[in-house]
Design a protein around this motif. Structure first.
Motif, PDB file in Angstrom:
ATOM      1  N   ASN A  23       0.846  -1.186   0.000  1.00 49.75           N
ATOM      2  CA  ASN A  23       0.000   0.000   0.000  1.00 49.75           C
ATOM      3  C   ASN A  23       0.890   1.248   0.000  1.00 49.75           C
ATOM      4  N   GLY A  24       0.655   2.169  -0.930  1.00 46.81           N
ATOM      5  CA  GLY A  24       1.439   3.399  -1.028  1.00 46.81           C
ATOM      6  C   GLY A  24       2.495   3.390  -2.104  1.00 46.81           C
ATOM      7  N   ASP A  25       2.776   2.205  -2.688  1.00 47.87           N
ATOM      8  CA  ASP A  25       3.695   2.186  -3.835  1.00 47.87           C
ATOM      9  C   ASP A  25       3.139   3.100  -4.928  1.00 47.87           C
ATOM     10  N   SER A  26       4.048   3.734  -5.698  1.00 50.99           N
ATOM     11  CA  SER A  26       3.555   4.679  -6.714  1.00 50.99           C
ATOM     12  C   SER A  26       4.462   4.723  -7.934  1.00 50.99           C
ATOM     13  N   PHE A  27       3.852   5.218  -9.036  1.00 44.37           N
ATOM     14  CA  PHE A  27       4.560   5.432 -10.299  1.00 44.37           C
ATOM     15  C   PHE A  27       4.101   6.782 -10.864  1.00 44.37           C
ATOM     16  N   THR A  28       5.022   7.459 -11.560  1.00 45.24           N
ATOM     17  CA  THR A  28       4.645   8.709 -12.236  1.00 45.24           C
ATOM     18  C   THR A  28       4.812   8.541 -13.737  1.00 45.24           C
ATOM     19  N   ILE A  29       3.875   9.174 -14.461  1.00 42.29           N
ATOM     20  CA  ILE A  29       3.899   9.135 -15.921  1.00 42.29           C
ATOM     21  C   ILE A  29       3.746  10.573 -16.413  1.00 42.29           C
ATOM     22  N   ASP A  30       4.741  11.099 -17.153  1.00 44.28           N
ATOM     23  CA  ASP A  30       4.625  12.433 -17.749  1.00 44.28           C
ATOM     24  C   ASP A  30       3.973  12.317 -19.116  1.00 44.28           C
ATOM     25  N   VAL A  31       2.848  12.991 -19.269  1.00 42.96           N
ATOM     26  CA  VAL A  31       2.162  13.052 -20.558  1.00 42.96           C
ATOM     27  C   VAL A  31       2.288  14.493 -21.041  1.00 42.96           C
ATOM     28  N   PHE A  32       2.955  14.655 -22.147  1.00 39.35           N
ATOM     29  CA  PHE A  32       3.263  16.018 -22.600  1.00 39.35           C
ATOM     30  C   PHE A  32       2.524  16.331 -23.888  1.00 39.35           C
ATOM     31  N   VAL A  33       1.695  17.414 -23.842  1.00 40.89           N
ATOM     32  CA  VAL A  33       0.980  17.916 -25.015  1.00 40.89           C
ATOM     33  C   VAL A  33       1.792  19.085 -25.577  1.00 40.89           C
ATOM     34  N   PRO A  34       2.282  18.988 -26.813  1.00 40.22           N
ATOM     35  CA  PRO A  34       3.190  20.020 -27.336  1.00 40.22           C
ATOM     36  C   PRO A  34       2.597  21.422 -27.369  1.00 40.22           C
ATOM     37  N   GLU A  35       1.326  21.545 -27.713  1.00 39.82           N
ATOM     38  CA  GLU A  35       0.745  22.889 -27.799  1.00 39.82           C
ATOM     39  C   GLU A  35       0.382  23.361 -26.403  1.00 39.82           C
ATOM     40  N   LEU A  36       1.267  24.166 -25.849  1.00 39.55           N
ATOM     41  CA  LEU A  36       1.071  24.674 -24.500  1.00 39.55           C
ATOM     42  C   LEU A  36       0.104  25.853 -24.466  1.00 39.55           C
ATOM     43  N   GLN A  37       0.082  26.604 -25.550  1.00 37.97           N
ATOM     44  CA  GLN A  37      -0.799  27.783 -25.594  1.00 37.97           C
ATOM     45  C   GLN A  37      -1.138  28.110 -27.034  1.00 37.97           C
ATOM     46  N   GLN A  38      -2.411  28.249 -27.305  1.00 40.52           N
ATOM     47  CA  GLN A  38      -2.850  28.604 -28.657  1.00 40.52           C
ATOM     48  C   GLN A  38      -2.775  30.116 -28.858  1.00 40.52           C
ATOM     49  N   ALA A  39      -2.412  30.528 -30.063  1.00 40.12           N
ATOM     50  CA  ALA A  39      -2.452  31.953 -30.395  1.00 40.12           C
ATOM     51  C   ALA A  39      -3.910  32.404 -30.444  1.00 40.12           C
ATOM     52  N   LYS A  40      -4.187  33.520 -29.791  1.00 38.93           N
ATOM     53  CA  LYS A  40      -5.553  34.036 -29.761  1.00 38.93           C
ATOM     54  C   LYS A  40      -5.537  35.551 -29.912  1.00 38.93           C
ATOM     55  N   ASN A  41      -6.622  36.074 -30.453  1.00 37.86           N
ATOM     56  CA  ASN A  41      -6.828  37.513 -30.500  1.00 37.86           C
ATOM     57  C   ASN A  41      -7.504  37.976 -29.218  1.00 37.86           C
ATOM     58  N   ALA A  42      -7.281  39.217 -28.872  1.00 41.38           N
ATOM     59  CA  ALA A  42      -8.056  39.828 -27.796  1.00 41.38           C
ATOM     60  C   ALA A  42      -9.466  40.083 -28.318  1.00 41.38           C
ATOM     61  N   ILE A  43     -10.445  39.788 -27.490  1.00 42.73           N
ATOM     62  CA  ILE A  43     -11.841  40.039 -27.845  1.00 42.73           C
ATOM     63  C   ILE A  43     -12.452  40.876 -26.731  1.00 42.73           C
ATOM     64  N   LEU A  44     -13.092  41.943 -27.103  1.00 43.32           N
ATOM     65  CA  LEU A  44     -13.729  42.816 -26.124  1.00 43.32           C
ATOM     66  C   LEU A  44     -14.949  43.479 -26.734  1.00 43.32           C
ATOM     67  N   ARG A  45     -15.797  43.964 -25.866  1.00 44.22           N
ATOM     68  CA  ARG A  45     -16.955  44.737 -26.313  1.00 44.22           C
ATOM     69  C   ARG A  45     -16.749  46.192 -25.914  1.00 44.22           C
ATOM     70  N   VAL A  46     -16.864  47.069 -26.895  1.00 45.19           N
ATOM     71  CA  VAL A  46     -16.735  48.502 -26.665  1.00 45.19           C
ATOM     72  C   VAL A  46     -18.047  49.151 -27.050  1.00 45.19           C
ATOM     73  N   ASP A  47     -18.714  49.724 -26.064  1.00 55.91           N
ATOM     74  CA  ASP A  47     -20.045  50.310 -26.281  1.00 55.91           C
ATOM     75  C   ASP A  47     -20.987  49.307 -26.945  1.00 55.91           C
ATOM     76  N   GLY A  48     -20.856  48.039 -26.533  1.00 56.14           N
ATOM     77  CA  GLY A  48     -21.737  46.991 -27.032  1.00 56.14           C
ATOM     78  C   GLY A  48     -21.304  46.354 -28.331  1.00 56.14           C
ATOM     79  N   VAL A  49     -20.263  46.875 -28.954  1.00 54.27           N
ATOM     80  CA  VAL A  49     -19.780  46.339 -30.228  1.00 54.27           C
ATOM     81  C   VAL A  49     -18.586  45.428 -29.961  1.00 54.27           C
ATOM     82  N   GLN A  50     -18.661  44.185 -30.448  1.00 46.18           N
ATOM     83  CA  GLN A  50     -17.559  43.253 -30.229  1.00 46.18           C
ATOM     84  C   GLN A  50     -16.450  43.515 -31.243  1.00 46.18           C
TER      85      GLN A  50
END
Length: 745
Positions: A301-328
């Protein structure tokens, strides 16, 4: 006969023979003449007193002039203020010409760049990341330039990171140590610019680094485990983020009997499901499977194993999105300058609710300038009252009592205060009283703060117009730059026959999107400066522009490079200032007739600017850069206009008004000018009189000294004669005494 000698003197104040006090006598004899010196010295003191008084007056006038100069310039120094109800989500700044108003802002998404990583490596600087020579090729954005990094056999992880960073292609390489026991070092690539248009696209990767597919790394057993068998991991990971998987035994025993649980965040939290160990693959979620192989000892009881699972895309490029006076709206950057004119938004985080910004005009500077004017004016009045006072009881007059110059200043200033702008002015305010500034019976100004604040809140522009020179025109291409004391209010007709031009050079043709195919050197001269810039093979137009502007800044030359607005892809190099004094030359070491180079050519090009040219009321005006000045002797004398027209233009009739501050400045300059001002000339005249009196006193004193010396010599001669007479008398007495003695014998 015995000899007779005399040693008497008047070197002392009293004659030795006569006993007369000659010093006292000489003083009495010259006293009548010395009265002239007293008269001259009194006159000199009077003049010096007037000089001191005029200097005090000039100091007060200069202080008032400074205060009025500040008010006269206030129109060009008006600041806008902005309030923000959601400072956690975004910041906001405004230019001075931003429109007043209220706007709602809600940040819905922040802009971010691409970020990808590769599988772990055991070390930084020993293991090669490539087998044989190859390349690592990428582009930033789908239409970006293809970038190629040459990678040689034996290149380590750290060396590859240096190659990418040194290339400076808009991609930042960093190495992260995730702390795992086997392969802790991961290369992470991040685009320096944000937004969808700056997405990282890897076109070719000859290295051993995997930036494209998810890596399920080999499980690592805890060194403290009782179980000495092994764990294998497989499947197809379906999670969107990398995971540090912890497999932990919840009961001991043999395979198929012992149980375990799973955490996908390194043990912070565990899934609810409890699994039974097996030699067959066990689905533990997110597409992962594990299976065990027996060893010589069972699980504890308490024995353990670790497994690193690595997803290459750490962060997607995104645009800023905002509403100004109700207009997106969507933008590639979190710094947004083109949604509201003259307003810059800096996005920090996604909004929890809609924020409000309010843009207003700051009245603090104007209020402070008005108060400074009133203080300076009242100080002047107090000074003139003191300098022109007359005390009836003591029959004593101050230094400038009855002085015409001081009376003229007092009268003119009070007239300007009372007169204001005149009744034909179309502004909401024609005089100071309308904004709460009144003239008391004592000649002092007072401010009604409530009335002034109300005027600034309701009609700010008209308050500014009341004080400063202003221009009204239907054209946006003209503004009033300066109005001197010679300037006059009125209507003026302006016609521009030549717009001011910058010195400018355009490349012969658009530069290929793929960049230049050979290195190229441009050599410039600007004023006394000569410098060269080398552009490397493959540099795009944007990179050439950045390199030029960086060099121009380093050389401290007023030049700029950009892509031509009228001719996309064409390089434009120009001076930031306008006019005929602006000039530079440029030449290249490459031919200018191909789109694969910069299009400048090997023949030196000389670029020259042009001054604005035009007429004011039909008479030729002087042009210097973008400034059009009225000529001396014309109605427009003293006026200078800034002309921003890009082509000849009939601006038409404009109206120039002179505010109270401009009236004061124009008037005071005549009095306070350091060398030719009315007061300076008057002081010079008085100082000249003082010097002349000094000369007269010197001459009178010299004459008195000469008279005293003459009297002293005359008295000395008198003493000499008296001494001689006394000696003769003594001799005669001796002779008479001898005669008497002889007779008695």
């Amino acid at each position: 006969m015995a000899s007779i000698s005399y040693t008497g003197t008047v070197s002392a104040s009293t004659g030795l023979i006569s006993g007369i006090d000659y010093d006292s006598l000489i003083t009495q004899l010259t006293q009548a003449s010395s009265g002239q010196v007293d008269i001259l010295e009194n006159k000199q003191l009077t003049y010096e007193s007037r000089v001191s008084a005029l200097q005090t007056l000039n100091l007060r006038l200069t202080s008032l002039q400074s205060a009025m100069n500040a008010l006269n310039d206030i129109a060009s120094n008006i600041e806008k203020t902005v309030s923000n109800t959601d400072e956690d989500a975004f910041g906001v700044s405004v230019a001075d010409n931003a429109e007043e108003g209220t706007h709602t802002i809600k940040v819905m998404q922040l802009a971010q760049g691409s970020k990808v990583g590769a599988q772990g490596f055991a070390d930084l600087d020993e293991t090669s990341v490539i087998s044989g020579d190859g390349t690592f090729q990428f582009r930033i954005g789908s239409s970006g330039t293809l970038r190629s990094i040459n990678v040689e056999d034996g290149t380590t992880l750290e060396e590859l990171a240096d190659l990418i960073n040194d290339a400076d292609y808009g991609l930042k390489a960093s190495i992260i140590n995730d702390g795992s026991s086997t392969n802790p070092y991961r290369l992470v690539l991040s685009t320096t610019d944000t937004g969808l248009e700056n997405r990282l696209i890897i076109e070719n990767n000859d290295t051993d680094l995997n930036f494209s597919t998810t890596t399920i790394e080999a499980p690592v057993a805890n060194a403290e485990n009782t179980f000495d068998g092994s764990l294998a991991a497989g499947g197809s990971y379906t999670g969107s983020e990398s995971a540090n998987v912890l497999v932990e035994l919840t009961s001991g025993g043999a395979i198929d009997a012992a149980t375990f649980r799973v955490s996908f965040d390194g043990g912070l939290t565990f899934e609810d499901t409890e699994y039974t160990t097996s030699t067959d693959p066990v689905d533990i979620g997110n597409g992962l499977t594990v299976n065990f192989a027996a060893g010589t000892t069972d699980f504890a009881n308490g024995d353990s194993f670790t497994i690193d699972v690595f997803v290459p895309e750490l962060q997607q490029a995104k645009n800023a999105i905002l509403r100004v006076d109700g207009v997106q709206v969507s933008r590639s950057s979190n710094t947004i300058t083109d949604v509201l004119e003259d307003v810059t938004l800096n996005l920090f985080e996604v909004s929890e609710s809609t924020g409000t910004i309010t843009i207003d005009t700051s009245t603090e500077d104007v209020t402070a300038a008005i108060r400074s004017f009133v203080t300076a004016y009242n100080s002047l009045i107090a000074a003139t009252d003191q300098l022109t006072a007359y005390d009836v009881e003591s029959d004593t007059a101050a230094a400038l009592f009855g002085d015409a110059t001081t009376r003229s200043v007092q009268s003119a200033l009070q007239s300007m205060i009372s007169g204001g702008l005149g009744t034909d002015n179309e502004s909401a305010y024609n005089n100071l009283g309308q904004i709460g500034i009144t003239l008391g019976n004592d000649g002092m100004l007072t401010i009604n703060a409530a009335e002034l604040n109300e005027a600034l809140e309701d009609n700010f522009d008209d308050v500014v117009k009341l004080f400063s020179a202003a221009l009204e025109s239907q054209s946006e291409n003209i503004s009033l730059s300066k109005a001197t004391t010679a300037a006059k209010a009125g209507d003026y007709t302006i016609r521009i026959t030549q717009a001011a031009q910058q010195a400018e050079v355009l490349s012969n043709q658009a530069i290929d999107a793929g960049g230049i195919t050979q290195s190229e050197t441009l050599t410039f001269t600007y004023g006394d400066e000569e410098f060269s810039i080398i552009f490397q093979e493959g540099m795009t137009l944007d990179e050439v522009i950045d390199a030029l502007n960086e060099e121009f800044a380093d050389q401290n030359v007023a030049m700029t490079a950009e892509e031509s607005e009228d001719n996309p892809g064409v390089l434009r190099i120009y001076t930031t200032n306008y006019g005929s004094v602006e000039e530079f030359t440029v030449k290249s070491n490459r031919a200018g007739d191909t789109s694969s180079q910069l299009g400048i050519g090997t023949v030196k090009i000389t670029a020259e600017g042009e001054d604005v040219a035009g007429t004011i009321n039909g008479e030729a005006a002087r042009g210097t850069g973008q400034l059009l000045k009225g000529n001396e002797g014309t109605d427009a004398e003293g006026l200078t206009f800034t002309i921003t027209s890009t082509e000849p233009e009939n601006i038409g009739t404009i109206t120039v008004t002179m505010g109270i501050a401009q009236q004061f400045v124009s008037f005071l300059e005549d009095y306070t000018e350091a060398s030719d001002g009315i007061i300076a000339k008057k002081i010079d005249g008085l100082n000249t009189s003082v010097d002349n009196i000094n000369d007269q006193i010197t001459k009178v004193q010299e004459r008195l000294d000469n008279e005293a010396e003459l009297l002293r010599r005359q008295f000395s001669n008198l003493e000499l004669m008296l001494a001689q007479y006394e000696t003769q008398m003594t001799y005669l007495q001796q002779q008479f005494s001898l005669l008497t003695t002889n007779k008695n014998k």
